[in-house]
Design a protein around this motif. Structure first.
Motif, PDB file in Angstrom:
ATOM      1  N   ARG A   9       0.893  -1.159   0.000  1.00 56.36           N
ATOM      2  CA  ARG A   9       0.000   0.000   0.000  1.00 56.36           C
ATOM      3  C   ARG A   9       0.922   1.197   0.000  1.00 56.36           C
ATOM      4  O   ARG A   9       1.782   1.318   0.870  1.00 56.36           O
ATOM      5  CB  ARG A   9      -0.843   0.048   1.277  1.00 56.36           C
ATOM      6  N   VAL A  10       0.780   2.075  -0.956  1.00 59.10           N
ATOM      7  CA  VAL A  10       1.623   3.263  -1.027  1.00 59.10           C
ATOM      8  C   VAL A  10       0.762   4.466  -0.659  1.00 59.10           C
ATOM      9  O   VAL A  10      -0.260   4.729  -1.286  1.00 59.10           O
ATOM     10  CB  VAL A  10       2.254   3.447  -2.417  1.00 59.10           C
ATOM     11  N   LEU A  11       1.182   5.167   0.398  1.00 63.41           N
ATOM     12  CA  LEU A  11       0.465   6.339   0.877  1.00 63.41           C
ATOM     13  C   LEU A  11       1.256   7.594   0.540  1.00 63.41           C
ATOM     14  O   LEU A  11       2.474   7.630   0.692  1.00 63.41           O
ATOM     15  CB  LEU A  11       0.251   6.266   2.393  1.00 63.41           C
ATOM     16  N   ILE A  12       0.554   8.614   0.092  1.00 68.29           N
ATOM     17  CA  ILE A  12       1.139   9.911  -0.230  1.00 68.29           C
ATOM     18  C   ILE A  12       0.767  10.869   0.902  1.00 68.29           C
ATOM     19  O   ILE A  12      -0.415  11.052   1.196  1.00 68.29           O
ATOM     20  CB  ILE A  12       0.576  10.450  -1.568  1.00 68.29           C
ATOM     21  N   ALA A  13       1.770  11.480   1.533  1.00 72.59           N
ATOM     22  CA  ALA A  13       1.544  12.444   2.612  1.00 72.59           C
ATOM     23  C   ALA A  13       2.065  13.815   2.173  1.00 72.59           C
ATOM     24  O   ALA A  13       3.258  14.102   2.316  1.00 72.59           O
ATOM     25  CB  ALA A  13       2.228  11.988   3.900  1.00 72.59           C
ATOM     26  N   PRO A  14       1.189  14.661   1.627  1.00 72.03           N
ATOM     27  CA  PRO A  14       1.620  15.984   1.160  1.00 72.03           C
ATOM     28  C   PRO A  14       1.963  16.921   2.307  1.00 72.03           C
ATOM     29  O   PRO A  14       1.619  16.684   3.466  1.00 72.03           O
ATOM     30  CB  PRO A  14       0.393  16.512   0.413  1.00 72.03           C
ATOM     31  N   GLY A  15       2.591  18.024   1.936  1.00 71.27           N
ATOM     32  CA  GLY A  15       2.886  19.078   2.889  1.00 71.27           C
ATOM     33  C   GLY A  15       1.825  20.170   2.843  1.00 71.27           C
ATOM     34  O   GLY A  15       0.699  19.927   2.373  1.00 71.27           O
ATOM     35  N   LEU A  16       2.194  21.343   3.316  1.00 77.13           N
ATOM     36  CA  LEU A  16       1.255  22.468   3.317  1.00 77.13           C
ATOM     37  C   LEU A  16       0.634  22.673   1.940  1.00 77.13           C
ATOM     38  O   LEU A  16       1.290  22.471   0.918  1.00 77.13           O
ATOM     39  CB  LEU A  16       1.988  23.751   3.730  1.00 77.13           C
ATOM     40  N   HIS A  17      -0.599  23.045   1.918  1.00 74.57           N
ATOM     41  CA  HIS A  17      -1.355  23.376   0.713  1.00 74.57           C
ATOM     42  C   HIS A  17      -1.667  22.166  -0.163  1.00 74.57           C
ATOM     43  O   HIS A  17      -2.120  22.327  -1.286  1.00 74.57           O
ATOM     44  CB  HIS A  17      -0.670  24.480  -0.101  1.00 74.57           C
ATOM     45  N   ASP A  18      -1.387  20.945   0.317  1.00 75.40           N
ATOM     46  CA  ASP A  18      -1.811  19.705  -0.348  1.00 75.40           C
ATOM     47  C   ASP A  18      -1.254  19.506  -1.755  1.00 75.40           C
ATOM     48  O   ASP A  18      -1.971  19.109  -2.659  1.00 75.40           O
ATOM     49  CB  ASP A  18      -3.344  19.623  -0.369  1.00 75.40           C
ATOM     50  N   SER A  19       0.025  19.716  -1.971  1.00 74.79           N
ATOM     51  CA  SER A  19       0.660  19.380  -3.253  1.00 74.79           C
ATOM     52  C   SER A  19      -0.298  19.469  -4.436  1.00 74.79           C
ATOM     53  O   SER A  19      -0.991  18.516  -4.751  1.00 74.79           O
ATOM     54  CB  SER A  19       1.260  17.970  -3.187  1.00 74.79           C
ATOM     55  N   GLY A  20      -0.302  20.597  -5.109  1.00 77.00           N
ATOM     56  CA  GLY A  20      -1.216  20.835  -6.228  1.00 77.00           C
ATOM     57  C   GLY A  20      -1.034  19.895  -7.399  1.00 77.00           C
ATOM     58  O   GLY A  20      -0.201  18.984  -7.373  1.00 77.00           O
ATOM     59  N   PRO A  21      -1.798  20.089  -8.470  1.00 75.93           N
ATOM     60  CA  PRO A  21      -1.827  19.148  -9.593  1.00 75.93           C
ATOM     61  C   PRO A  21      -0.499  18.986 -10.330  1.00 75.93           C
ATOM     62  O   PRO A  21      -0.259  17.947 -10.933  1.00 75.93           O
ATOM     63  CB  PRO A  21      -2.901  19.708 -10.523  1.00 75.93           C
TER      64      PRO A  21
END
Length: 186
Positions: A9-21
């Protein structure tokens, strides 16, 4: 390359502002739709305990028995480390990219000061405004994380112009292969 990722299972944990497109994390999710994204209640307020709890929730959700790899960026890397330091259940490895300097957010005392219980790779940048490479290398050493100096990549985000960031994907592939091989040898 996808075959090794299917074992996790690969989880993506973005930083501030939720990593845009245009951020490599978002682009990776388009390349690998099975990757799951940690969602925060407020992407503008970096609250380590709350963000860490969200990482916990996603890790524990569902009945998927596969081990977890977490791909974390900036403050999301700090939240991930905080989560895994408390309990590393089912986490096989971490890719920590351009972590934010814990001192800038007054959270250094909340983070582990010793090796993490899982394999990790940290990628830093020589001109990252959120944490200089030497400081990132110090935290990597503290956490027993393999440190990769990515050179002058800024904050290793959309503004860095990395596109799909193939070097980062190769690093994740290396981590997944290493963890997979370690599991097979035990």
């Amino acid at each position: 390359m996808t075959s090794v990722f299917e074992q996790f299972r690969v989880l993506i944990a973005p930083g501030l502002h939720d990593s845009g497109p245009d951020h490599w994390q978002s682009r990776w999710q388009r390349l690998f739709p099975a990757f799951e994204r940690v969602q925060q209640d407020d992407w503008e307020v970096p609250d380590l305990p709350r963000w860490s709890a969200r990482v916990d929730q996603l890790r524990q959700r569902g009945n998927d028995p596969r081990p977890v790899l977490i791909v974390a960026h900036s403050f999301g890397a700090l939240a991930t480390v905080h989560s895994v330091a408390r309990h590393a259940d089912r986490v096989a490895g971490l890719l920590l990219v351009a972590p934010a300097d814990p001192d800038k957010f007054n959270v250094a005392a909340l983070l582990p000061q010793q090796a993490l219980a899982v394999p990790s790779i940290m990628v830093g940048s020589t001109n990252d405004p959120w944490m200089a490479a030497p400081r990132a290398a110090l935290w990597a050493q503290r956490w027993d994380s393999r440190f990769i100096n990515g050179g002058p990549l800024g904050h290793i985000n959309a503004e860095s112009g990395l596109g799909d960031w193939p070097e980062g994907l190769e690093t994740l592939y290396f981590l997944a292969s290493q963890v997979h091989n370690d599991v097979l040898s035990t």
